[in-house]
Design an enzyme around this catalytic site. Structure first.
Site, short mmCIF file in Angstrom:
data_model
loop_
_atom_site.label_atom_id
_atom_site.label_comp_id
_atom_site.label_asym_id
_atom_site.label_seq_id
_atom_site.Cartn_x
_atom_site.Cartn_y
_atom_site.Cartn_z
N HIS A 1 0.75 -1.36 0.00
CA HIS A 1 -0.05 0.03 0.08
C HIS A 1 0.87 1.20 -0.06
CE1 HIS A 1 -3.69 2.00 0.10
NE2 HIS A 1 -4.66 0.97 0.65
N ASP B 1 -2.06 2.28 -4.55
CA ASP B 1 -3.29 2.44 -3.77
C ASP B 1 -4.51 1.72 -4.33
OD1 ASP B 1 -2.02 4.37 -2.46
OD2 ASP B 1 -2.58 6.19 -4.05
#
Length: 406
Positions: free
Chosen positions: A379, A383
């Site tokens: 992450h 995204d």
């Protein structure tokens, strides 16, 4: 005087020869290698070799690699025998000499605390949990031989836990067996533990209709003759190509986290997970997006064989930009995979399963060949929206495989 001169000349000559002996250290076969094991010496003590000859096989954390001699010489003394593991890079493992050197100098080498034992003695000691340091060697120069280990009796305070097999009662089957860690398995454990602890993993799954890909694969494979049967395409070949194209469309996924920056790659060097007897390894299809299905198929088969044989070279498994782990051929319908750092994502693929889905027909439903694809992403780099965009691109290529030909 002439006799004295000859004696002095001979002493100087012998001294020079004795000093020609050189230490041979455990080499670093890759930039990340810190230790390795010796699988097998290809030359025996006292045997000469030429530049380019393979003198030993080394087990790294990824493969078994042949080590070639850089110059002509003689293997004067083996310090670390076959089967020795966890040798730090730079540690002396043998003494080399030149042809004609006085090999008696090898006897002056300090042994330190190293235990000298035959490979079969080491193997049996490991199986029985016997500490070699407590075994008295009866072989040449105190070397521990098989009989020494066979005749050794564990002291009364030795516990069953130290043994590789434990028998609860005489005559009963063993309760368990302890399997020593290979260099590869040890490294896999360390790297994946660190990856799972340090990387903020998250997972996104999509269903892909593989019907058209399966039909196109069948058409292509039917065109091959019996002699060309080995060149037949696999479903994974289509997946590798589609993945490379999706990475071209969504380059943010084709990236690596390098602590102070994110490196985004211009080409897709795809690591393909291959199961081997000693653990998982990921040989790389370089620049997969520029290659045709046939080339991808040929390279994948060749690399997979080298991986299973432990013959991959470092450049064949180091430096990939993205990884595919396909367990579909093993009957696995869905799973998640752990990212291989510094890569930022890994694609986990399940098997193709006939699935009832709503369709606009008289029955109101139909059957489609569905494969679940799950992207594990870091992450910090990828995204959620980028993850979904990549899977959408992958889905588009696999559901319309004729786009590969455009």
């Amino acid at each position: 005087m002439a006799s004295l001169a000859r004696i002095l000349s001979r002493q100087i000559h012998l001294s020079a020869r004795r000093h020609a002996l050189s230490k041979f250290s455990m080499p670093a076969m890759s930039p990340t290698m810190t230790e390795g094991g010796i699988t097998q010496w290809k030359k025996q003590e006292g045997e000469s070799f030429s530049a380019g000859d393979v003198i030993l096989e080394i087990e790294t954390d990824k493969a078994t690699i042949d080590v070639e001699a850089q110059d002509d010489g003689v293997l004067a003394k083996i310090i670390s025998s076959d089967g020795t593991k966890n040798i730090r890079v730079g540690t002396t493992i043998a003494i080399l000499a030149e042809e004609g050197d006085d090999l008696s100098a090898q006897e002056e080498l300090p042994r330190g605390d190293r235990i000298f034992a035959s490979p079969v003695a080491k193997k049996l000691a490991l199986e029985r949990g016997i500490p070699l340091g407590k075994v008295k060697g009866t072989g040449p120069e105190g070397r521990i031989i098989l009989a020494d280990v066979e005749n050794y009796k564990l002291s009364s305070d030795a516990t069953a836990v130290s043994s590789s097999t434990v028998v609860s009662q005489p005559g009963q089957p063993a309760e368990f067996i302890d399997i020593p860690l290979s260099s590869m398995r040890k490294t896999i454990g360390e790297r994946l533990t660190k990856s799972k602890q340090d990387l903020p993993h998250y997972y996104v799954t999509t269903d892909i209709d593989m019907g058209r890909t399966l039909k196109l694969r069948e058409v292509f494979n039917q065109s091959f003759s019996k002699e060309e049967s080995k060149a037949k395409l696999s479903v994974n070949d289509f997946i590798v190509k589609a993945t490379a194209l999706a990475l071209r469309d969504v380059p943010e996924v084709n990236s690596a986290w390098l602590d102070d920056k994110i490196r985004q790659y211009h080409r897709a060097d795809i690591s393909v997970a291959v199961a081997t007897p000693t653990g998982l390894i990921t040989p790389i299809i370089r620049d997969a997006g520029s290659k045709g299905l046939s080339t991808i198929s040929t390279e994948t088969k060749a690399l997979a064989k080298k991986a299973r044989d432990g013959k991959l070279q470092p450049n064949e498994y180091q430096g990939g930009s993205f990884t595919i782990s396909n367990m579909g051929m093993m009957g696995v319908s869905h799973f998640t995979a752990i990212i291989n750092p510094p890569q930022s994502a890994i694609l986990a693929l399940g098997s193709v399963v006939p699935t009832l889905v709503p369709v606009d027909n008289e029955k109101g439903f139909g059957t489609k060949q569905i494969m679940k694809a799950t992207l594990s992403a870091d992450h910090r780099v990828v995204d959620g929206a980028i993850n979904a965009k990549f899977l959408q691109a992958l889905k588009g290529y696999l559901e319309n495989p004729l786009s590969f030909m455009l």
